[in-house]
Design a protein around this motif. Structure first.
Motif, PDB file in Angstrom:
ATOM      1  N   MET A   9       0.831  -1.188   0.000  1.00 41.86           N
ATOM      2  CA  MET A   9       0.000   0.000   0.000  1.00 41.86           C
ATOM      3  C   MET A   9       0.880   1.258   0.000  1.00 41.86           C
ATOM      4  SD  MET A   9      -3.026   1.171   2.596  1.00 41.86           S
ATOM      5  CE  MET A   9      -1.938   1.361   3.992  1.00 41.86           C
ATOM      6  N   LEU A  10       1.918   1.279   0.816  1.00 43.84           N
ATOM      7  CA  LEU A  10       2.813   2.430   0.873  1.00 43.84           C
ATOM      8  C   LEU A  10       3.562   2.598  -0.439  1.00 43.84           C
ATOM      9  CD1 LEU A  10       4.229   2.038   4.488  1.00 43.84           C
ATOM     10  CD2 LEU A  10       2.488   3.656   3.694  1.00 43.84           C
ATOM     11  N   GLU A  11       3.959   1.514  -1.053  1.00 41.61           N
ATOM     12  CA  GLU A  11       4.653   1.572  -2.334  1.00 41.61           C
ATOM     13  C   GLU A  11       3.740   2.153  -3.406  1.00 41.61           C
ATOM     14  OE1 GLU A  11       6.269  -1.629  -5.509  1.00 41.61           O
ATOM     15  OE2 GLU A  11       6.911  -1.937  -3.441  1.00 41.61           O
ATOM     16  N   GLU A  12       2.468   1.740  -3.421  1.00 42.82           N
ATOM     17  CA  GLU A  12       1.507   2.249  -4.403  1.00 42.82           C
ATOM     18  C   GLU A  12       1.285   3.745  -4.200  1.00 42.82           C
ATOM     19  OE1 GLU A  12      -3.171   1.701  -5.364  1.00 42.82           O
ATOM     20  OE2 GLU A  12      -1.997  -0.120  -5.084  1.00 42.82           O
ATOM     21  N   GLU A  13       1.164   4.182  -2.947  1.00 45.75           N
ATOM     22  CA  GLU A  13       0.984   5.602  -2.669  1.00 45.75           C
ATOM     23  C   GLU A  13       2.185   6.409  -3.138  1.00 45.75           C
ATOM     24  OE1 GLU A  13       0.092   6.177   1.436  1.00 45.75           O
ATOM     25  OE2 GLU A  13      -1.827   5.136   1.303  1.00 45.75           O
ATOM     26  N   ALA A  14       3.373   5.830  -3.058  1.00 44.30           N
ATOM     27  CA  ALA A  14       4.584   6.527  -3.473  1.00 44.30           C
ATOM     28  C   ALA A  14       4.660   6.665  -4.989  1.00 44.30           C
ATOM     29  CB  ALA A  14       5.815   5.792  -2.944  1.00 44.30           C
ATOM     30  N   THR A  15       3.988   5.788  -5.738  1.00 46.87           N
ATOM     31  CA  THR A  15       4.068   5.840  -7.184  1.00 46.87           C
ATOM     32  C   THR A  15       2.979   6.698  -7.808  1.00 46.87           C
ATOM     33  OG1 THR A  15       2.768   3.819  -7.429  1.00 46.87           O
ATOM     34  CG2 THR A  15       5.158   3.560  -7.327  1.00 46.87           C
ATOM     35  N   MET A  16       1.945   7.078  -7.074  1.00 43.32           N
ATOM     36  CA  MET A  16       0.870   7.921  -7.604  1.00 43.32           C
ATOM     37  C   MET A  16       0.680   9.124  -6.685  1.00 43.32           C
ATOM     38  SD  MET A  16      -0.113   6.409 -10.359  1.00 43.32           S
ATOM     39  CE  MET A  16      -1.712   7.042 -10.824  1.00 43.32           C
ATOM     40  N   ARG A  17       0.248  10.228  -7.287  1.00 40.62           N
ATOM     41  CA  ARG A  17      -0.085  11.402  -6.481  1.00 40.62           C
ATOM     42  C   ARG A  17      -1.263  12.115  -7.120  1.00 40.62           C
ATOM     43  NH1 ARG A  17       3.175  15.963  -8.772  1.00 40.62           N
ATOM     44  NH2 ARG A  17       4.281  15.000 -10.469  1.00 40.62           N
ATOM     45  N   GLU A  18      -1.881  12.978  -6.355  1.00 39.69           N
ATOM     46  CA  GLU A  18      -3.090  13.658  -6.803  1.00 39.69           C
ATOM     47  C   GLU A  18      -2.748  15.074  -7.272  1.00 39.69           C
ATOM     48  OE1 GLU A  18      -7.180  15.115  -4.721  1.00 39.69           O
ATOM     49  OE2 GLU A  18      -6.342  13.201  -4.111  1.00 39.69           O
ATOM     50  N   LEU A  19      -3.393  15.499  -8.347  1.00 37.68           N
ATOM     51  CA  LEU A  19      -3.233  16.854  -8.862  1.00 37.68           C
ATOM     52  C   LEU A  19      -4.618  17.434  -9.079  1.00 37.68           C
ATOM     53  CD1 LEU A  19      -1.199  19.000 -10.090  1.00 37.68           C
ATOM     54  CD2 LEU A  19      -1.870  18.052 -12.290  1.00 37.68           C
ATOM     55  N   LEU A  20      -4.820  18.649  -8.610  1.00 34.86           N
ATOM     56  CA  LEU A  20      -6.084  19.341  -8.798  1.00 34.86           C
ATOM     57  C   LEU A  20      -5.970  20.212 -10.053  1.00 34.86           C
ATOM     58  CD1 LEU A  20      -8.883  19.865  -7.517  1.00 34.86           C
ATOM     59  CD2 LEU A  20      -7.849  21.836  -6.383  1.00 34.86           C
ATOM     60  N   VAL A  21      -6.889  20.017 -10.989  1.00 30.27           N
ATOM     61  CA  VAL A  21      -6.945  20.841 -12.196  1.00 30.27           C
ATOM     62  C   VAL A  21      -8.100  21.821 -11.992  1.00 30.27           C
ATOM     63  CG1 VAL A  21      -7.186  20.869 -14.709  1.00 30.27           C
ATOM     64  CG2 VAL A  21      -6.070  18.921 -13.585  1.00 30.27           C
ATOM     65  N   VAL A  22      -7.772  23.121 -11.983  1.00 35.36           N
ATOM     66  CA  VAL A  22      -8.759  24.162 -11.701  1.00 35.36           C
ATOM     67  C   VAL A  22      -9.032  24.945 -12.978  1.00 35.36           C
ATOM     68  CG1 VAL A  22      -9.317  26.179 -10.288  1.00 35.36           C
ATOM     69  CG2 VAL A  22      -7.874  24.358  -9.348  1.00 35.36           C
ATOM     70  N   PHE A  23     -10.276  24.872 -13.442  1.00 31.99           N
ATOM     71  CA  PHE A  23     -10.685  25.614 -14.634  1.00 31.99           C
ATOM     72  C   PHE A  23     -11.214  26.963 -14.172  1.00 31.99           C
ATOM     73  CE2 PHE A  23     -10.923  21.134 -15.641  1.00 31.99           C
ATOM     74  CZ  PHE A  23     -10.162  21.092 -16.794  1.00 31.99           C
ATOM     75  N   GLN A  24     -10.589  28.032 -14.656  1.00 25.50           N
ATOM     76  CA  GLN A  24     -10.906  29.364 -14.156  1.00 25.50           C
ATOM     77  C   GLN A  24     -11.691  30.180 -15.185  1.00 25.50           C
ATOM     78  OE1 GLN A  24      -6.805  30.402 -12.919  1.00 25.50           O
ATOM     79  NE2 GLN A  24      -7.580  30.322 -10.839  1.00 25.50           N
ATOM     80  N   GLU A  25     -11.157  31.284 -15.620  1.00 25.11           N
ATOM     81  CA  GLU A  25     -11.854  32.234 -16.488  1.00 25.11           C
ATOM     82  C   GLU A  25     -11.969  31.753 -17.943  1.00 25.11           C
ATOM     83  OE1 GLU A  25     -13.292  35.028 -15.488  1.00 25.11           O
ATOM     84  OE2 GLU A  25     -12.554  34.902 -13.437  1.00 25.11           O
ATOM     85  N   GLY A  26     -13.044  32.200 -18.603  1.00 22.34           N
ATOM     86  CA  GLY A  26     -13.179  32.033 -20.044  1.00 22.34           C
ATOM     87  C   GLY A  26     -13.952  30.821 -20.530  1.00 22.34           C
ATOM     88  N   PHE A  27     -14.465  30.010 -19.635  1.00 23.08           N
ATOM     89  CA  PHE A  27     -15.184  28.803 -20.052  1.00 23.08           C
ATOM     90  C   PHE A  27     -16.677  29.096 -20.162  1.00 23.08           C
ATOM     91  CE2 PHE A  27     -11.253  27.295 -18.301  1.00 23.08           C
ATOM     92  CZ  PHE A  27     -10.878  26.303 -19.184  1.00 23.08           C
ATOM     93  N   GLU A  28     -17.257  28.740 -21.312  1.00 18.16           N
ATOM     94  CA  GLU A  28     -18.683  28.931 -21.536  1.00 18.16           C
ATOM     95  C   GLU A  28     -19.235  27.719 -22.275  1.00 18.16           C
ATOM     96  OE1 GLU A  28     -21.656  31.993 -23.832  1.00 18.16           O
ATOM     97  OE2 GLU A  28     -19.753  32.758 -23.086  1.00 18.16           O
ATOM     98  N   GLU A  29     -19.983  26.888 -21.557  1.00 15.19           N
ATOM     99  CA  GLU A  29     -20.539  25.642 -22.102  1.00 15.19           C
ATOM    100  C   GLU A  29     -19.465  24.820 -22.811  1.00 15.19           C
ATOM    101  OE1 GLU A  29     -24.041  26.527 -24.396  1.00 15.19           O
ATOM    102  OE2 GLU A  29     -25.008  27.529 -22.706  1.00 15.19           O
ATOM    103  N   ALA A  30     -18.313  24.716 -22.160  1.00 13.10           N
ATOM    104  CA  ALA A  30     -17.161  24.019 -22.737  1.00 13.10           C
ATOM    105  C   ALA A  30     -17.238  22.521 -22.499  1.00 13.10           C
ATOM    106  CB  ALA A  30     -15.874  24.574 -22.132  1.00 13.10           C
TER     107      ALA A  30
END
Length: 108
Positions: A9-30
């Motif tokens: 379990m610790l080995e798997e956690e070390a090989t993957m990580r989480e990234l937050l993708v934040v969509f900000q300005e300019g999106f309209e029914e995209a």
């Protein structure tokens, strides 16, 4: 014995990580597609920026710990961008400005 059962379990956690993708300005029914190393990991339809918050959407994606190429495509507007994510950024900020899709790493 307990340490052996936790090791995978610790080995798997070390090989993957989480990234937050934040969509900000300019999106309209995209219609948005997010890729990691060329593989589609998320699709969202009709994403629009909330003018009061300046945010359209936030999605979390899993990345390999050694780094990855994260791509975003707004399929109904023909916009596409890819950025190489290395180190441990907490998020990638994405916006549409002057008809271009911009992505930048965010290190809080």
């Amino acid at each position: 014995m307990v340490l052996q059962s936790l090791a995978p379990m610790l080995e798997e956690e070390a090989t993957m990580r989480e990234l937050l993708v934040v969509f900000q300005e300019g999106f309209e029914e995209a219609n948005i597609t997010v890729t990691v190393n060329g593989k589609v990991v998320r699709r969202d339809m009709d994403v629009s920026t909330n003018p009061l918050l300046g945010i359209a959407s936030e999605v979390s994606v899993e990345l390999p710990a050694k780094g990855a190429q994260v791509g975003v495509e707004v399929t109904n507007r023909g916009l596409k961008a890819i950025t190489k994510v290395s180190g441990r950024p907490k998020s990638v900020l994405v916006s549409i400005e002057d008809g271009r899709l911009l992505m930048r790493e965010h290190w809080p």
